[in-house]
Every structure is written in C-alpha cells, then in structure tokens.
Design an enzyme around this catalytic site. Structure first.
Site, mmCIF file in Angstrom:
data_model
loop_
_atom_site.group_PDB
_atom_site.id
_atom_site.type_symbol
_atom_site.label_atom_id
_atom_site.label_comp_id
_atom_site.label_asym_id
_atom_site.label_seq_id
_atom_site.Cartn_x
_atom_site.Cartn_y
_atom_site.Cartn_z
ATOM 1 N N LYS A 202 -15.304 3.435 -7.050
ATOM 2 C CA LYS A 202 -14.333 3.637 -7.122
ATOM 3 C C LYS A 202 -13.789 2.204 -7.184
ATOM 4 O O LYS A 202 -13.819 1.629 -5.765
ATOM 5 C CB LYS A 202 -13.174 4.678 -6.682
ATOM 6 C CG LYS A 202 -12.133 4.189 -8.296
ATOM 7 C CD LYS A 202 -11.141 4.552 -7.311
ATOM 8 C CE LYS A 202 -9.971 4.053 -6.900
ATOM 9 N NZ LYS A 202 -9.690 2.554 -7.505
ATOM 10 N N GLU A 279 -11.116 2.039 7.570
ATOM 11 C CA GLU A 279 -11.363 0.837 7.641
ATOM 12 C C GLU A 279 -9.558 0.232 6.889
ATOM 13 O O GLU A 279 -9.866 0.174 5.512
ATOM 14 C CB GLU A 279 -11.844 -0.470 6.931
ATOM 15 C CG GLU A 279 -13.277 -0.699 7.363
ATOM 16 C CD GLU A 279 -13.691 -1.245 8.551
ATOM 17 O OE1 GLU A 279 -12.690 -1.439 9.373
ATOM 18 O OE2 GLU A 279 -14.922 -1.099 9.313
ATOM 19 N N GLU A 411 2.703 -4.034 8.951
ATOM 20 C CA GLU A 411 2.103 -4.803 8.053
ATOM 21 C C GLU A 411 2.690 -5.394 6.933
ATOM 22 O O GLU A 411 3.149 -4.808 5.785
ATOM 23 C CB GLU A 411 1.108 -4.495 7.615
ATOM 24 C CG GLU A 411 -0.118 -5.419 7.371
ATOM 25 C CD GLU A 411 -1.184 -4.322 7.018
ATOM 26 O OE1 GLU A 411 -0.783 -3.329 6.313
ATOM 27 O OE2 GLU A 411 -2.421 -4.727 6.492
HETATM 28 P P1 NAD Z 1 -4.274 1.416 -0.766
HETATM 29 O O1 NAD Z 1 -4.662 2.082 -0.402
HETATM 30 O O2 NAD Z 1 -3.415 1.336 -1.399
HETATM 31 O O3 NAD Z 1 -5.644 1.017 -2.071
HETATM 32 C C1 NAD Z 1 -6.936 0.882 -1.416
HETATM 33 C C2 NAD Z 1 -7.776 1.257 -2.325
HETATM 34 O O4 NAD Z 1 -7.413 2.962 -2.991
HETATM 35 C C3 NAD Z 1 -7.422 1.074 -3.724
HETATM 36 O O5 NAD Z 1 -9.454 0.866 -4.487
HETATM 37 C C4 NAD Z 1 -6.603 2.242 -4.511
HETATM 38 O O6 NAD Z 1 -6.993 2.209 -6.071
HETATM 39 C C5 NAD Z 1 -7.452 3.539 -4.210
HETATM 40 N N1 NAD Z 1 -6.895 4.407 -3.862
HETATM 41 C C6 NAD Z 1 -5.261 4.569 -3.563
HETATM 42 N N2 NAD Z 1 -5.227 6.171 -3.524
HETATM 43 C C7 NAD Z 1 -5.907 6.986 -3.567
HETATM 44 C C8 NAD Z 1 -6.429 8.054 -3.875
HETATM 45 N N3 NAD Z 1 -4.991 8.942 -3.326
HETATM 46 N N4 NAD Z 1 -7.280 8.128 -3.451
HETATM 47 C C9 NAD Z 1 -8.394 7.544 -4.323
HETATM 48 N N5 NAD Z 1 -8.341 6.401 -3.783
HETATM 49 C C10 NAD Z 1 -6.726 5.766 -4.086
HETATM 50 O O7 NAD Z 1 -3.995 0.063 -0.068
HETATM 51 P P2 NAD Z 1 -3.546 -2.018 -0.874
HETATM 52 O O8 NAD Z 1 -2.306 -1.629 -1.350
HETATM 53 O O9 NAD Z 1 -4.289 -1.544 -2.123
HETATM 54 O O10 NAD Z 1 -4.952 -2.812 0.165
HETATM 55 C C11 NAD Z 1 -3.814 -2.333 1.428
HETATM 56 C C12 NAD Z 1 -4.537 -2.159 2.758
HETATM 57 O O11 NAD Z 1 -5.742 -2.693 2.608
HETATM 58 C C13 NAD Z 1 -2.918 -2.632 3.536
HETATM 59 O O12 NAD Z 1 -2.804 -1.749 4.513
HETATM 60 C C14 NAD Z 1 -4.656 -3.486 4.479
HETATM 61 O O13 NAD Z 1 -5.008 -3.299 5.502
HETATM 62 C C15 NAD Z 1 -5.243 -2.817 3.899
HETATM 63 N N6 NAD Z 1 -6.959 -3.589 4.862
HETATM 64 C C16 NAD Z 1 -8.098 -3.295 5.379
HETATM 65 C C17 NAD Z 1 -9.282 -3.427 5.330
HETATM 66 C C18 NAD Z 1 -9.751 -2.945 6.802
HETATM 67 O O14 NAD Z 1 -11.125 -3.256 6.667
HETATM 68 N N7 NAD Z 1 -9.481 -2.277 7.427
HETATM 69 C C19 NAD Z 1 -9.063 -4.767 4.499
HETATM 70 C C20 NAD Z 1 -8.502 -4.913 3.446
HETATM 71 C C21 NAD Z 1 -6.908 -3.893 3.921
#
Ligand code: NAD
Length: 508
Positions: A202, A279, A411
């Site tokens: 996705k 992650e 964060e």
């Molecule tokens: P997010 O969790 O809102 O979204 C991440 C992904 O998940 C997106 O593709 C989003 O569309 C999807 N998503 C959201 N809700 C969902 C659900 N209910 N079911 C399935 N998929 C869903 O995070 P974000 O705000 O887009 O990204 C920032 C966060 O990601 C920060 O907390 C950052 O630290 C983390 N991050 C972690 C890593 C790592 O490797 N640890 C790398 C990059 C970002």
C-alpha cells in the site's frame, strides 16, 4: 529516430513545466494516474480517485485510484496466484531480476528524484540521495538472494539426521510512509522478492507517484505479473489496511509508520496470526560530551536533526549537550542553521523544503510554543513562514530545554532542535532512555571507554558514535521498545520474509 531537442526548446519546455507545476521528466511514461496490479495498470473498481498536492505550492499534482476492500482483495489474489512459480525460481534467477530493477532505477534516477521532490517536498539533492539509497536495497538483496543457507544440525537422538531450509513465507502486505517515498518501499520489496515472496504494497496516500514509477520499472525489469502489486488509497487507507490484516492469504505484514498505527495493525493481525515487522516512531537522543570534537558534533547534529526538514524517524529529537561545551555548541550550531535556505525543493540553492502538510507544521509549532512557555529561549527561527506557503516552518534552535517540555517526550518530526544541558554521563543516559520508543541514538565523545559504555547503555536499536548518519543497506535497521521489532536491510533483513523448516530423517 530520436531527435535531441535544442537548448531553446528545452528551456521552453522547462518553463512550461514550471508554470504548470509539472516536473519535466525525461521519460514521461514514469508519471502515472493508475496503479499496478497483476501486471496491469488499473483504476479503482469503483472508479473513485483521490487528489495529491505538492507540499511546496499546495497545487494539485494529479490523482490516483481510491481503492477499497474489493481492489485490495484482487491484489492479494494476484499475489497469491503468482507465488507458486515465483518461489520456485532459484535465488540466482530472482537476483537477476532485482539487479535489473536496480539498474533501471539508476538509469532513471533523475526522473525518480523529481517525482520525490514534487510529492514529498525534499530538495532535489536530497531526493537524488534517496534514489541512490533506495536502489541500493535492490542491489544488496540481489546479492543476498542466492545466499540463503540452511544448516545441518547434529541430532541428540541416535540414528537421526537433522537439517533446515529457509522458505519464502508467502504473500506479504507492505505499508510504508511518505517521508521516503522510494526507500521505504525498496527496503521491504527488495528483501521480500529476494526471499521468494510476492507482495501487496500500500503506497502512502501523500506520495503514490514515486511508488507507481518504481512499479513501471519493475515491469520493465521483467518481474512477473502479480509479484509486485501496488494498492493506492487516501480516505480508504484504514479499509485497505484491515483487508490486508484480515486476509488469511497474507502471511506477513511489514509496516513503517507511527507507533499508534503499528499497535492498531498488530491488534488487527492477531486473528490471522501474521508474522510482523514494525519500524515505528523514534525520539532519538543526540548527546554531545565535553570531550567531543565540536566541529564533528555540530556537523553530525545538522545532518541528523535537519535532514528532510526533521522528518525522518532517525532524526535527532532531543539534543543533550554537556555543560562545558554547551555555549560553544549552541553558538556554532545556530550559525550553521542561520545559513539554511528554505523554499521549494526545486529552487536553486534551497537546502530545506516544506513539511508534508499543515498538520505537521501545527505539531511543530505546538512543540515550540510549549518550550517557549516553559522557559526555552529561541536562538533562531521559531515561526511559520506564511510568505512561502502553509507548509513551511523556520529551522529552529531552542536552548535551555527541560525534561518537562513536550519535545522531550514526543517526536517533533520537524525542523526544531531543542538543546538540553546536562552534567554527568549517568544523568544523560537516564534521560536518553526515559522514552517509550527506542529507534536511533547518537553521541559524540573521544573517550574510547565511554564510547563502549554509552553504546551499551542506550536503549535503542541503532547507535551512531561521532556520526549523525547511520543508514546503510548493509547494516540492520530497526528499533526496540515502542519503535517496533524486526530488522530491515543487511543479512538479517531477508529472514523477516522467510520461515525455517526443520527436517528430521530417522532410521539411520
Ligand atoms: P502513519 O502511521 O500515519 O502512516 C504510515 C503509513 O501507514 C501510511 O502509508 C498510511 O497511509 C498508513 N496507514 C495509516 N493508518 C493506517 C491504517 N489504519 N491501516 C493501514 N495503514 C494505515 O505515519 P506517518 O505520519 O505517515 O509517518 C510518520 C511516522 O512514521 C513517524 O512516527 C516516523 O517516526 C515513522 N517512521 C518510522 C520509520 C522507521 O523505520 N522506524 C521510518 C519512517 C517513518
């Protein structure tokens, strides 16, 4: 035959592209308005689409299919149908496909970088860096694919022979965020394909075009239909997610994103007992001891804190500076931040782009306001930049931070560096570990014993000593505590997509 356009024509085209908010791709067929399932470019069955906006200008970039449960199930079926023959290929055969995909990414690096800058906002030089990093995962895993070894094990039962093999786990669901539109996808897909798995990815709603371009290159690389499927959604994200987690066909979910969504996906995956790797969010401590090299520490802090305007999960969030070096560090660091140039990622000389959307800007502003209210002193920045657009925030340095402030525990994911003073090693290690999450941690010191001691004491999955940049396809990436589990990249990354089968032969 192909005629090279004259310089004049090229400039005209570039001007047109800029006026119409379109990056002039060398290969226009890399820009899609459909997504890739079962080897075909398709829309949503409902015909619905969602809009994607350029974070720098706020202008409409284009639309992508708003997919739902039915589309996601079709993608899962395509991946399941492709699995039996794909997992039968030799590691060497899959290696060649990944290598071809890598070569195509490098050949098309400029175009992919333009797409990344366009939909994510990061400066074009950073986007190019991301493409190289992202492609390296295909190269790395193309090299791992033929080297998946089992073991022969001396049995404790007389007359038995025991050995193990590793098998592809099956169809995998991959969910990735917008902050690295290419690298977060290749880091998962490279490992999954090397292992012999097929995938339903996705793509992030904010950055679907880079994902689509990668799929186009997968097609050209000869990756068989159904092996890589991309589902796009914005409003229906949760529906797509729960379709993936509810499916008994999907054997594994690998997710990169926030801790909150990670917890939700883990709950949702319990009924089908999926293998998971997560992650999740970070809140990296960045510690500078009195005995550090000041220039090295300042350079490391600039790189770690402000890369992608602070929107990486391994970005320094809390900068702890020992009191003997505090004022010198604050001065030298602030001078560098004053030299940043903020603007559109395409503009000449711009070092830092916009944030992804105004919600991100509002979170950053809230952290800054809270710090100021509780006695933090702003050395540079501190405000939104409405003259540039609604997604910009000034690169900011705040001194005299305390543990009570929100930034110490949450964060920020933006261009704000808070400087916390500390006295002793024991005190700073306690503060650094006072976090629910544990992804990356950094420290700067020239004392070799301290280097070992602090590296061992930090409750994180990754430690940077005297460097602010730790990402490397050869090194295992991942966290502890609420930053998740599982490792990506490195020789460990492929194991996340495999199961160990043990075979006992009796009666010898
Ligand atoms: P997010 O969790 O809102 O979204 C991440 C992904 O998940 C997106 O593709 C989003 O569309 C999807 N998503 C959201 N809700 C969902 C659900 N209910 N079911 C399935 N998929 C869903 O995070 P974000 O705000 O887009 O990204 C920032 C966060 O990601 C920060 O907390 C950052 O630290 C983390 N991050 C972690 C890593 C790592 O490797 N640890 C790398 C990059 C970002």
């Amino acid at each position: 035959s192909h005629i090279q356009p004259s310089n004049h024509l090229r400039i005209l085209r570039a001007t047109y592209a800029m006026q119409h908010n379109v990056p002039s791709l060398n290969d226009k067929s890399l820009l899609k308005d459909q997504t890739y399932i079962n080897g075909q470019w398709v829309g949503a069955k409902s015909g619905k689409t969602f809009e994607v906006h350029d974070p720098a200008s706020g202008k409409l970039i284009g639309t992508m299919p708003e997919m739902d449960k039915e589309d996601t199930e079709a993608a899962i079926k395509a991946a399941a149908d492709a699995l039996p023959s794909f997992r039968q290929l030799t590691g060497r055969q899959r290696s060649k496909m990944l290598r071809k995909w890598y070569d195509l990414m490098i050949e098309n690096a400029d175009d992919i970088a333009k797409l990344i800058t366009w939909e994510n906002g990061k400066p074009i030089a950073d986007a190019k860096g991301e493409v190289a990093y992202a492609a390296n995962f295909f190269e790395w895993f193309s090299e791992e694919a033929p080297r998946v070894y089992g073991a022969t094990i001396p049995a404790t039962v007389a007359g038995n022979r025991v050995y193990t093999t590793k098998e592809a786990i099956g169809v995998c669901g991959l969910i990735t965020p917008w902050n690295f539109p290419a690298a977060m996808i290749t880091r998962k897909v490279g490992a999954a394909l090397a292992a012999g798995c097929t995938v339903v990815a996705k793509s992030p709603g904010e950055t679907p075009f880079t994902a689509a371009a990668l799929a186009e290159l997968a097609h050209r690389a000869g990756i068989p239909p159904g092996v890589v499927n991309i589902v796009t959604a914005m409003k229906n994200t949760a529906e797509v997610g729960s379709t993936i987690t509810a499916s008994n066909t999907v054997k594994k979910v690998s997710f990169t994103g926030s801790t909150g969504v990670g917890k939700l996906l883990m709950k949702q995956s319990s009924d089908t007992l999926k293998k998971l790797s997560f992650e999740l969010g970070g809140n990296a401590p960045f510690i500078v001891f009195d005995d550090a090299d000041l220039d090295v520490a300042v350079t490391g802090a600039i790189a770690s804190k402000f890369r992608s305007s602070g929107q990486t999960c391994v970005c320094a969030n809390r900068l702890y500076i020992q009191k003997g070096i505090y004022d010198d560090f604050a001065k030298a660091f602030t001078e560098k931040v004053k030299n940043f140039k903020v603007g559109s990622g395409y503009a000449e000389g711009v070092t830092h782009g916009p944030l992804i959307h105004d919600r991100a800007v509002n979170k950053v502003e809230a952290h800054v306001q809270d710090a100021i209210k509780q006695g933090g002193k702003v050395l540079v920045g501190g405000e939104k930049m409405p003259n540039l657009g609604s997604n910009y925030f000034q690169p900011t340095v705040i001194r005299d931070m305390t543990e009570k402030m929100v930034l110490a525990h949450d964060e920020t994911f933006g261009p704000v560096a808070g400087l916390f003073p500390f006295d002793t090693e024991a005190e700073v290690v306690r503060q650094a570990n006072d976090a629910e999450v544990g992804l990356a941690g950094y420290f700067f010191s020239k004392d070799v014993q301290r280097c070992f001691r602090v590296a061992e004491a930090l409750e994180v999955g990754m430690v940077g000593i005297n460097t602010g940049l730790i990402s490397d396809p050869a090194a295992p990436f991942g966290g502890v505590k609420w930053s998740g589990f599982g490792r990506e990249g490195s020789k460990y990354g492929i194991d996340e997509y495999m199961t160990i089968k043990m075979v006992t032969l009796g009666g010898m």
